[in-house]
Design a protein around this motif. Structure first.
Motif, mmCIF file in Angstrom:
data_model
loop_
_atom_site.group_PDB
_atom_site.id
_atom_site.type_symbol
_atom_site.label_atom_id
_atom_site.label_comp_id
_atom_site.label_asym_id
_atom_site.label_seq_id
_atom_site.Cartn_x
_atom_site.Cartn_y
_atom_site.Cartn_z
ATOM 1 N N ASN A 1 0.829 -1.123 -0.212
ATOM 2 C CA ASN A 1 0.138 -0.053 0.218
ATOM 3 C C ASN A 1 0.834 1.054 -0.128
ATOM 4 O OD1 ASN A 1 -2.236 -1.456 0.292
ATOM 5 N ND2 ASN A 1 -2.099 -1.772 2.326
ATOM 6 N N GLY A 2 2.149 1.190 -0.312
ATOM 7 C CA GLY A 2 3.055 2.344 -0.402
ATOM 8 C C GLY A 2 3.241 2.895 1.028
ATOM 9 N N VAL A 3 3.101 4.187 1.362
ATOM 10 C CA VAL A 3 3.233 4.618 2.446
ATOM 11 C C VAL A 3 1.970 4.930 3.588
ATOM 12 C CG1 VAL A 3 5.396 5.978 2.061
ATOM 13 C CG2 VAL A 3 3.090 6.754 1.804
ATOM 14 N N ALA A 4 0.810 4.348 2.744
ATOM 15 C CA ALA A 4 -0.415 4.582 3.378
ATOM 16 C C ALA A 4 -0.483 3.857 4.846
ATOM 17 C CB ALA A 4 -1.516 3.907 2.675
ATOM 18 N N ASP A 5 0.203 2.726 4.945
ATOM 19 C CA ASP A 5 -0.048 1.994 6.141
ATOM 20 C C ASP A 5 0.785 2.829 7.442
ATOM 21 O OD1 ASP A 5 -1.499 -0.008 5.229
ATOM 22 O OD2 ASP A 5 -0.021 -1.395 4.937
ATOM 23 N N GLN A 6 1.852 3.179 7.108
ATOM 24 C CA GLN A 6 2.775 4.064 7.979
ATOM 25 C C GLN A 6 2.119 5.301 8.301
ATOM 26 O OE1 GLN A 6 7.095 4.228 6.483
ATOM 27 N NE2 GLN A 6 6.520 2.951 5.038
ATOM 28 N N ILE A 7 1.523 6.187 7.427
ATOM 29 C CA ILE A 7 0.902 7.095 7.679
ATOM 30 C C ILE A 7 -0.486 6.935 8.587
ATOM 31 C CG2 ILE A 7 -0.453 9.034 6.785
ATOM 32 C CD1 ILE A 7 2.539 9.272 6.338
ATOM 33 N N ASP A 8 -0.981 5.789 8.419
ATOM 34 C CA ASP A 8 -2.384 5.295 9.193
ATOM 35 C C ASP A 8 -1.821 5.174 10.675
ATOM 36 O OD1 ASP A 8 -4.103 5.792 7.034
ATOM 37 O OD2 ASP A 8 -4.140 3.623 6.548
ATOM 38 N N ALA A 9 -0.509 4.576 10.885
ATOM 39 C CA ALA A 9 -0.116 3.986 12.085
ATOM 40 C C ALA A 9 0.162 5.512 12.731
ATOM 41 C CB ALA A 9 1.121 3.139 11.881
ATOM 42 N N LEU A 10 0.651 6.612 11.999
ATOM 43 C CA LEU A 10 0.927 7.899 12.603
ATOM 44 C C LEU A 10 -0.240 8.523 13.068
ATOM 45 C CD1 LEU A 10 2.763 10.256 13.347
ATOM 46 C CD2 LEU A 10 2.439 11.120 11.058
ATOM 47 N N ARG A 11 -1.360 8.306 12.145
ATOM 48 C CA ARG A 11 -2.615 9.097 12.508
ATOM 49 C C ARG A 11 -3.330 8.323 13.853
ATOM 50 N NH1 ARG A 11 -5.434 12.261 8.966
ATOM 51 N NH2 ARG A 11 -4.356 12.758 7.037
ATOM 52 N N ALA A 12 -3.138 6.990 13.800
ATOM 53 C CA ALA A 12 -3.762 6.361 14.795
ATOM 54 C C ALA A 12 -3.237 6.541 16.221
ATOM 55 C CB ALA A 12 -3.634 4.826 14.592
ATOM 56 N N VAL A 13 -2.016 6.847 16.256
ATOM 57 C CA VAL A 13 -1.095 7.153 17.531
ATOM 58 C C VAL A 13 -1.691 8.650 17.905
ATOM 59 C CG1 VAL A 13 0.751 7.496 18.605
ATOM 60 C CG2 VAL A 13 0.650 5.485 17.385
ATOM 61 N N ALA A 14 -1.396 9.525 16.980
ATOM 62 C CA ALA A 14 -1.223 11.019 17.375
ATOM 63 C C ALA A 14 -2.531 11.645 17.047
ATOM 64 C CB ALA A 14 0.139 11.686 16.728
ATOM 65 N N TYR A 15 -3.200 11.386 15.880
ATOM 66 C CA TYR A 15 -4.063 12.301 15.201
ATOM 67 C C TYR A 15 -5.467 11.870 15.482
ATOM 68 C CZ TYR A 15 -6.019 15.372 11.786
ATOM 69 O OH TYR A 15 -7.120 16.469 11.219
ATOM 70 N N ALA A 16 -5.870 10.681 15.729
ATOM 71 C CA ALA A 16 -7.274 10.048 15.622
ATOM 72 C C ALA A 16 -8.106 10.508 16.952
ATOM 73 C CB ALA A 16 -7.030 8.540 15.425
ATOM 74 N N TYR A 17 -9.386 10.597 16.705
ATOM 75 C CA TYR A 17 -10.120 10.861 17.933
ATOM 76 C C TYR A 17 -10.338 9.709 18.598
ATOM 77 C CZ TYR A 17 -14.031 12.722 20.463
ATOM 78 O OH TYR A 17 -14.966 13.222 21.216
ATOM 79 N N ASN A 18 -10.044 9.730 19.758
ATOM 80 C CA ASN A 18 -10.433 8.763 20.803
ATOM 81 C C ASN A 18 -11.943 8.948 21.365
ATOM 82 O OD1 ASN A 18 -10.703 6.900 23.173
ATOM 83 N ND2 ASN A 18 -8.548 6.413 23.098
ATOM 84 N N GLY A 19 -12.759 8.011 21.078
ATOM 85 C CA GLY A 19 -14.061 8.326 21.766
ATOM 86 C C GLY A 19 -14.302 8.319 23.318
ATOM 87 N N ASP A 20 -13.334 7.322 23.740
ATOM 88 C CA ASP A 20 -13.440 7.192 25.144
ATOM 89 C C ASP A 20 -13.041 8.348 25.891
ATOM 90 O OD1 ASP A 20 -14.468 4.550 24.762
ATOM 91 O OD2 ASP A 20 -12.473 3.646 24.785
ATOM 92 N N ILE A 21 -12.078 9.256 25.353
ATOM 93 C CA ILE A 21 -11.467 10.223 26.060
ATOM 94 C C ILE A 21 -11.954 11.419 25.479
ATOM 95 C CG2 ILE A 21 -9.579 9.078 27.136
ATOM 96 C CD1 ILE A 21 -7.788 10.461 25.157
ATOM 97 N N HIS A 22 -12.859 11.218 24.362
ATOM 98 C CA HIS A 22 -13.401 12.744 23.793
ATOM 99 C C HIS A 22 -12.353 13.598 23.249
ATOM 100 C CE1 HIS A 22 -17.202 11.202 25.027
ATOM 101 N NE2 HIS A 22 -16.804 11.066 26.477
ATOM 102 N N SER A 23 -11.032 12.977 22.876
ATOM 103 C CA SER A 23 -10.174 13.847 22.148
ATOM 104 C C SER A 23 -9.165 12.984 21.750
ATOM 105 C CB SER A 23 -9.693 14.639 23.517
ATOM 106 O OG SER A 23 -8.385 13.746 24.261
ATOM 107 N N PRO A 24 -8.119 13.541 20.864
ATOM 108 C CA PRO A 24 -6.921 12.587 20.509
ATOM 109 C C PRO A 24 -6.113 12.149 21.622
ATOM 110 C CG PRO A 24 -6.989 14.611 19.126
ATOM 111 C CD PRO A 24 -8.103 14.853 20.194
ATOM 112 N N HIS A 25 -5.176 11.442 21.606
ATOM 113 C CA HIS A 25 -4.449 10.893 22.960
ATOM 114 C C HIS A 25 -3.180 11.827 23.205
ATOM 115 C CE1 HIS A 25 -5.055 6.977 20.423
ATOM 116 N NE2 HIS A 25 -5.888 6.945 21.643
ATOM 117 N N TYR A 26 -2.932 11.733 24.529
ATOM 118 C CA TYR A 26 -1.802 12.358 25.219
ATOM 119 C C TYR A 26 -0.659 11.670 24.624
ATOM 120 C CZ TYR A 26 -5.528 14.047 28.288
ATOM 121 O OH TYR A 26 -6.632 14.712 28.643
ATOM 122 N N LEU A 27 0.349 12.229 24.139
ATOM 123 C CA LEU A 27 1.626 11.666 23.940
ATOM 124 C C LEU A 27 2.885 11.783 24.528
ATOM 125 C CD1 LEU A 27 0.786 12.965 20.081
ATOM 126 C CD2 LEU A 27 0.258 10.617 21.071
#
Length: 230
Positions: free
Chosen positions: A90-116
């Motif tokens: 998938n090219g770099v798509a999987d790597q970018i998705d991994a970055l988004r999942a850690v730092a950018y994605a909204y976590n519904g349990d805490i109603h915000s993106p993650h603390y890093l």
């Protein structure tokens, strides 16, 4: 002493502001270390001078949080080994998705993106993602992106409990933050802060220590107030 292994920038996600509970997403270890990063701080002042006054009299307002900016490179051309040693179809798509999942994605349990936490050698920065800009520069014949640059800006995060501690007031009724020095013990530090060593067990509990002897030089400890709110 280093064992010769190349340290890679690591981004860890947490679900709480005290950084005790790691999020149920894999931490991201970047495949290519950044060539540089910028770290910026700012002090805010107010100025009550009337309009048209000659000069200024800035009065301290607050310390703004630090910001750190990285430029991260992701490559799926085969030049750089992919995580797990396998080149992604998938090219770099999987790597970018991994970055988004850690730092950018909204976590519904805490109603915000993650603390890093950003960790790279001696560099450790508690923060939250402020902005993420992606630039794609190389593509497969099918149009799949094979290389991307991510400019990620992170804003430093300190919870209210630690902010009170960093004020370092002298009263035992206020919270204190102390950096452990060689030879320090928890009873000795309690005597220094509170004037009495008998509070060491409460301090150990407040810092999540399993015993009052679990101290190491450079470790930061919170000494909560004897009375009143933190």
């Amino acid at each position: 002493m280093s064992d010769g292994t190349l340290a890679k920038l690591r981004i860890e996600a947490y679900t709480d502001s005290r950084f005790n509970n790691q999020a149920p997403v894999p931490s991201l270890v970047v495949p290519i270390n950044p060539a540089k990063y910028s770290r910026n701080g700012r002090i805010s002042y107010t100025d009550n001078k009337a309009a048209g006054a000659a000069g200024a009299s800035p009065v301290f307002d607050r310390m703004e949080p630090e910001t750190v900016t990285f430029e991260l490179v992701f490559d799926a051309t085969g030049v750089v080994p992919q995580p797990g040693g396998v080149n992604s179809r998938n090219g770099v798509a999987d790597q970018i998705d991994a970055l988004r999942a850690v730092a950018y994605a909204y976590n519904g349990d805490i109603h915000s993106p993650h603390y890093l936490k950003l960790a790279w050698g001696s560099f450790l920065f508690k923060c939250r993602l402020q902005s993420l800009d992606l630039t794609y520069s190389l593509f497969a014949p099918s149009g799949i992106p094979l290389r991307a640059r991510a400019t990620a800006a992170f804003v430093g995060y300190t919870d209210e409990y630690l902010l009170q501690a960093k004020m370092k007031k002298s009263s035992p009724d206020l919270t204190h933050m102390v950096t452990v020095q060689a030879g320090d013990t928890l009873p000795l530090l309690c005597h220094r802060i509170y004037g009495n060593s008998r509070y060491y067990s409460q301090v150990a509990e407040a810092n999540g220590l399993t015993g009052f002897r679990d101290l190491r030089p450079g470790q930061q400890l919170i000494f909560p107030p004897l009375a009143g709110p933190a």
